[in-house]
Design an enzyme around this catalytic site. Structure first.
Site, PDB file in Angstrom:
ATOM      1  N   GLU A  72      16.462  39.550-115.241  1.00 25.99           N
ATOM      2  CA  GLU A  72      15.190  38.821-115.224  1.00 25.99           C
ATOM      3  C   GLU A  72      15.185  37.779-116.327  1.00 25.99           C
ATOM      4  OE1 GLU A  72      12.008  37.121-114.648  1.00 25.99           O
ATOM      5  OE2 GLU A  72      12.155  38.873-113.320  1.00 25.99           O
ATOM      6  N   ASN A  80       6.459  36.499-109.379  1.00 22.00           N
ATOM      7  CA  ASN A  80       5.230  36.246-108.625  1.00 22.00           C
ATOM      8  C   ASN A  80       4.614  37.514-108.061  1.00 22.00           C
ATOM      9  OD1 ASN A  80       5.081  33.494-108.971  1.00 22.00           O
ATOM     10  ND2 ASN A  80       5.984  32.968-107.007  1.00 22.00           N
ATOM     11  N   ARG A 341      -2.597  29.047 -92.330  1.00 19.34           N
ATOM     12  CA  ARG A 341      -2.750  28.336 -93.596  1.00 19.34           C
ATOM     13  C   ARG A 341      -2.519  26.832 -93.471  1.00 19.34           C
ATOM     14  NH1 ARG A 341       0.200  33.069 -97.132  1.00 19.34           N
ATOM     15  NH2 ARG A 341      -1.704  34.190 -97.682  1.00 19.34           N
TER      16      ARG A 341
END
Length: 517
Positions: A72, A80, A341
């Protein structure tokens, strides 16, 4: 001859998204060879990314007794996924059956193809349908994720098929998943560790080059993000690498090359580390890119807030599901509030364009009944922050937003009549009482929010097959030792993602990658 940077190669080949993909094709001549490096550490599996997909992949690999390292680059794990609202599409789930809602693979795929403008890879959608329930049950029974015991609606789905975590946040998944991972002696999560390149043995991925003690700096240009320090390490991956690095919504330069009208000043709801470096590294070793220019915007976000904010969940699941969206200049509706969307974003942009500074923001409205039924927690947070306004009467609401009162009251009255008749003759919004949309706007107090689209999700990425293996554009076959899952992949969502489908994608293909590697 001096080796050209990846940015230079992209500039030379940038004549559209497809040209970018072709321009970055190379042989493996410039990749790192395993016989040229000394590995500092060794694991069975290395996973790039610690969000939903990477975490699910890690749990499955650990279940098989493999030694796993999660990489990471940020100082906080989860990406997210932590700021996700926690809703997951699970077709044909137990909550649907309890409510008498009939679902099918044909209906699920048809819904996905409608918003995905028929660009979806149907074989991968079929896998999600077949295994989403398995992932859901594993999260619930083994990981301990707590769900609200009902189905909810989500943008673009023709029926209710989404489940919601009790805390209404992606942290409700990430925290228990990471608790399990961290408790396993075969696992390690390495934060502030930047993945740079794959290490190859012939055409097989056998490890990675990374930098520990990396300090991400979002103020830098996207092509400079790889140059912010750290100690170089080489990590061997005996079984292979799983790429679960997410999308590139925050990579302002790169995303603007794919979609030029998405200027660098357009906001995103993504965390700052959502950049394109891992995607480009996969392309460097031959991964086939798909649909990089298909970038989705969120139609629920508020212009008065930074990023995702506190009012987006209210706008989506209260006012869009149970209420109506109003053009403040006319006092009238302008769209099907339950459409996909992209359809809603396009409609909102048209309304905004009526303002002198592109600022005629739609007003999204519902009543107390809608709030009570769906999400009182998020609504109360929005009211406290000021992003959601609360009014005793519709007349007060209209005055606050300079909406012409008489046309507005007629619009609400007409809408309430449509709800009673269970039919919307203007825009075709589903209003049947058997569904959650069967609520009108009549019970005070009344609530309102503004909305403007912000960049949400990258549909494009690298190609995978049903086993989560990354496909080579050179051979059209899997790249040995390389798997991928989640937003870094392309094809599953096509040209437009249905609401709650990102979690289904991440969980299912993360699970599959961890099983197969």
């Amino acid at each position: 001859m001096e080796k050209m940077s990846r940015r230079d190669l992209l500039k030379m080949s940038m004549v559209g998204a497809s040209a970018l993909a072709l321009g970055s094709i190379n042989s493996n001549a410039d990749t790192i060879k395993s016989n040229e490096v000394k590995f500092d550490e060794e694991y069975d599996v290395v996973i790039i990314g610690t969000g939903f997909a990477g975490s699910m992949a890690a749990l499955q690999a650990l279940k098989r007794g493999l030694k796993v390292a999660l990489i990471e680059k940020m100082g906080r794990a989860g990406g997210n996924s932590v700021i996700n609202v926690g809703n997951m599409a699970v077709p044909n789930n137990a909550f649907q059956k309890a409510e008498g809602i009939k679902d099918s693979k044909e209906l699920f795929i048809a819904d996905c193809l409608k918003d995905g403008v028929n660009l979806n890879h149907v074989d991968l959608l079929s896998v999600i349908y077949d295994r989403a329930n398995e992932a859901f049950e594993y999260l619930k029974s083994t990981v301990g994720v707590e769900f609200v015991p009902k189905c909810i609606s989500a943008s673009g789905h023709s029926i209710k098929r989404a489940v919601q975590v009790k805390v209404a946040s992606g942290s409700g998944y990430i925290q228990p998943m990471h608790k399990m991972i961290e408790a396993n002696p075969n696992a390690i999560i390495k934060k502030r560790t930047k993945f740079d390149e794959f290490v190859m043995e012939g055409d097989r991925v056998v490890g990675i080059k990374c930098r520990e003690n990396y300090k991400f700096d979002s103020s830098l240009a996207s092509d400079d993000l790889e140059n912010t320090g750290g100690d170089v390490k080489y990590i061997k991956a005996k079984n292979g690498v799983i790429l679960a690095a997410g999308g590139f919504s925050s990579d302002k330069w790169f995303r603007a090359q794919q979609v030029p009208y998405l200027k660098t000043n357009i906001e995103t709801v993504s965390q700052p580390g959502a950049t394109a470096g891992a995607l480009l590294a996969a392309m460097d070793v031959g991964a086939n890119p798909l649909l990089l220019s298909w970038i989705q915007l969120n139609p629920y976000t508020n212009p008065t807030e930074k990023g995702f904010g506190t009012s987006a969940v209210f706008t989506n699941h209260c006012s869009n599901d149970y209420g109506l969206s109003i053009n403040p200049k006319t006092g009238k509706r302008f769209m099907n509030e339950h459409a996909g969307r992209k359809i809603k974003c396009d409609a909102i942009f048209k309304v905004m364009a009526e303002g002198a500074n592109n600022d005629n923001y739609p007003v999204n409205i519902c009543d107390q009944a809608a709030v009570d039924l769906n999400n009182p927690l998020y609504t109360s947070k929005g009211v406290e922050s000021g992003s959601i306004k609360k009014f005793n009467t519709l007349e007060e609401l209209a005055k606050a937003y300079n909406i012409p009162v008489e046309p507005f009251l007629k619009t609400v009255s007409d809408f309430n009549g449509y709800v009673k008749a269970e039919k919307d003759p203007e825009f075709g919004k589903p209003l049947k009482q058997a569904d959650v949309h069967g609520i009108d706007v009549s019970k005070p107090p009344f609530y309102a929010s503004l909305s403007t689209p912000k960049i949400l999700y990258c549909m494009g990425g690298i190609q995978i097959n049903e086993k989560a293996q990354v496909i080579s554009r050179k051979t059209q076959k899997p790249i040995a030792g390389l798997y991928a899952a989640g937003e870094v992949t392309g094809g599953i969502q096509g040209g437009g993602r249905l609401g709650t489908m990102s979690m289904s994608d991440c969980m299912v293909f993360g699970m599959i990658a961890g099983e197969n590697i």
